[in-house]
Design a protein around this motif. Structure first.
Motif, short mmCIF file in Angstrom:
data_model
loop_
_atom_site.label_atom_id
_atom_site.label_comp_id
_atom_site.label_asym_id
_atom_site.label_seq_id
_atom_site.Cartn_x
_atom_site.Cartn_y
_atom_site.Cartn_z
N GLY A 101 0.82 -1.20 0.00
CA GLY A 101 0.00 0.00 0.00
C GLY A 101 0.85 1.25 0.00
O GLY A 101 1.99 1.25 -0.47
N CYS A 102 0.29 2.32 0.55
CA CYS A 102 0.96 3.61 0.59
C CYS A 102 1.11 4.06 2.04
O CYS A 102 0.18 3.90 2.84
CB CYS A 102 0.15 4.64 -0.20
SG CYS A 102 0.90 6.29 -0.28
N GLN A 103 2.27 4.61 2.38
CA GLN A 103 2.49 5.11 3.72
C GLN A 103 2.93 6.57 3.67
O GLN A 103 3.51 7.03 2.69
CB GLN A 103 3.54 4.28 4.46
CG GLN A 103 4.93 4.35 3.86
CD GLN A 103 5.93 3.47 4.59
OE1 GLN A 103 5.55 2.55 5.31
NE2 GLN A 103 7.21 3.75 4.41
N PHE A 104 2.61 7.28 4.75
CA PHE A 104 3.00 8.69 4.89
C PHE A 104 3.77 8.81 6.19
O PHE A 104 3.31 8.31 7.24
CB PHE A 104 1.77 9.60 4.92
CG PHE A 104 1.00 9.60 3.64
CD1 PHE A 104 1.16 10.63 2.72
CD2 PHE A 104 0.10 8.58 3.34
CE1 PHE A 104 0.45 10.65 1.53
CE2 PHE A 104 -0.61 8.59 2.15
CZ PHE A 104 -0.44 9.62 1.24
N SER A 160 5.09 7.30 0.31
CA SER A 160 5.93 6.29 -0.33
C SER A 160 5.20 4.96 -0.30
O SER A 160 4.35 4.72 0.56
CB SER A 160 7.28 6.16 0.40
OG SER A 160 7.09 5.70 1.73
N PRO A 161 5.50 4.06 -1.23
CA PRO A 161 4.88 2.73 -1.20
C PRO A 161 5.52 1.86 -0.12
O PRO A 161 6.64 2.13 0.33
CB PRO A 161 5.17 2.18 -2.60
CG PRO A 161 6.44 2.86 -2.99
CD PRO A 161 6.37 4.24 -2.40
N TYR A 162 4.82 0.83 0.31
CA TYR A 162 5.40 -0.13 1.26
C TYR A 162 4.98 -1.53 0.87
O TYR A 162 3.94 -1.76 0.23
CB TYR A 162 4.98 0.18 2.70
CG TYR A 162 3.56 -0.24 3.04
CD1 TYR A 162 3.27 -1.53 3.50
CD2 TYR A 162 2.50 0.65 2.92
CE1 TYR A 162 1.98 -1.92 3.82
CE2 TYR A 162 1.20 0.28 3.22
CZ TYR A 162 0.95 -1.01 3.67
OH TYR A 162 -0.35 -1.39 3.97
N LEU A 163 5.79 -2.49 1.28
CA LEU A 163 5.52 -3.92 1.12
C LEU A 163 5.73 -4.59 2.47
O LEU A 163 6.67 -4.26 3.20
CB LEU A 163 6.44 -4.55 0.08
CG LEU A 163 6.28 -4.10 -1.37
CD1 LEU A 163 7.38 -4.71 -2.24
CD2 LEU A 163 4.91 -4.52 -1.91
#
Length: 238
Positions: free
Chosen positions: A213-216, A227-230
């Protein structure tokens, strides 16, 4: 759906990272080994074990021991860029309550933390911090085909808080659905994220949780950087 099979399945699900319904079929299930990694602009990994004094399909005392480490960039702009490396360890004891609809676990115990700041000018080892960690989690099945999880962790060593909420529908051999999490610590750093997860996917005798997903993230009173995260978690019941 109620009854003993569901109680066993949900009891095995009451883990820090995730859990396994297949393993819960073993009436003697007493321990689970787990490891997880979340990677994005910052990286954090955790490994450990959860042990039940009796069995996971019954009410009773449990112990959770874990160790983790993380790295993130700090500074930028007019400030020098630094890398903050964090090591964490905890040994928690508590109790799990097994109900027909799910499992509630509450834990508390000591934690230790040490951090290092490194940059172009060298590195600085910060003082060892000790404190108390509180850990609460709920794993529930509102219906036969859905899974809801909620986890909250509070630690005084770094004055940090972390929470995660997820919902999943049974599809394609896993529970698929949205997830959201948020965290902050003593430095003023904060992060929140939202994405999708696939929980309890079986492969080669192990169980997995995959998420993306996406993190802030950023400091309080500063702009949040997207930024994206896995994420990946793996566990095995013994």
């Amino acid at each position: 759906m109620a009854g003993r099979p569901l109680r066993r399945w949900l009891a095995a699900l009451a883990l820090t990272a995730a859990a396994s319904p297949a393993a819960a079929e073993d009436a003697g299930l007493r321990s689970v080994l787990f490891s997880s990694l979340e990677a994005g602009a910052s990286v954090f990994s955790t490994s450990g074990a959860k042990v039940a004094f009796d069995r996971f399909d019954r009410d009773g005392p449990v112990v959770l021991v874990s160790a983790g480490n993380g790295m993130r960039l700090e500074g930028g702009g007019r400030l020098p860029v630094l890398v903050r490396t964090t090591l964490l360890g905890s040994a928690l004891g508590g109790y799990q309550f097994v109900r027909p609809w799910g499992v509630v676990t509450v834990l508390a115990g000591p934690e230790l933390s040490v951090e290092m700041l490194t940059g172009a000018g060298g590195g600085t080892l910060l003082p060892l911090r000790s404190g108390v960690r509180l850990h609460g989690e709920v794993w529930a099945r509102p219906t036969e085909s859905t899974l809801v999880t909620a986890t909250v962790i509070l630690g005084s060593a770094r004055s940090n808080a972390w929470a995660r909420l997820s919902w999943g529908l049974a599809l394609f051999g896993a529970y698929l659905g949205p997830e959201a999490s948020a965290s902050l610590d003593h430095t003023g750093y904060r992060k929140w994220s939202f994405g999708l997860h696939a929980t309890d996917y079986a492969f080669g005798g192990y169980r997995f949780r995959l998420s993306a997903g996406c993190q802030f993230e950023g400091r309080v009173n500063a702009s949040m950087r997207p930024s994206p995260y896995l994420g990946l978690a793996i566990w095995n019941a013994l």
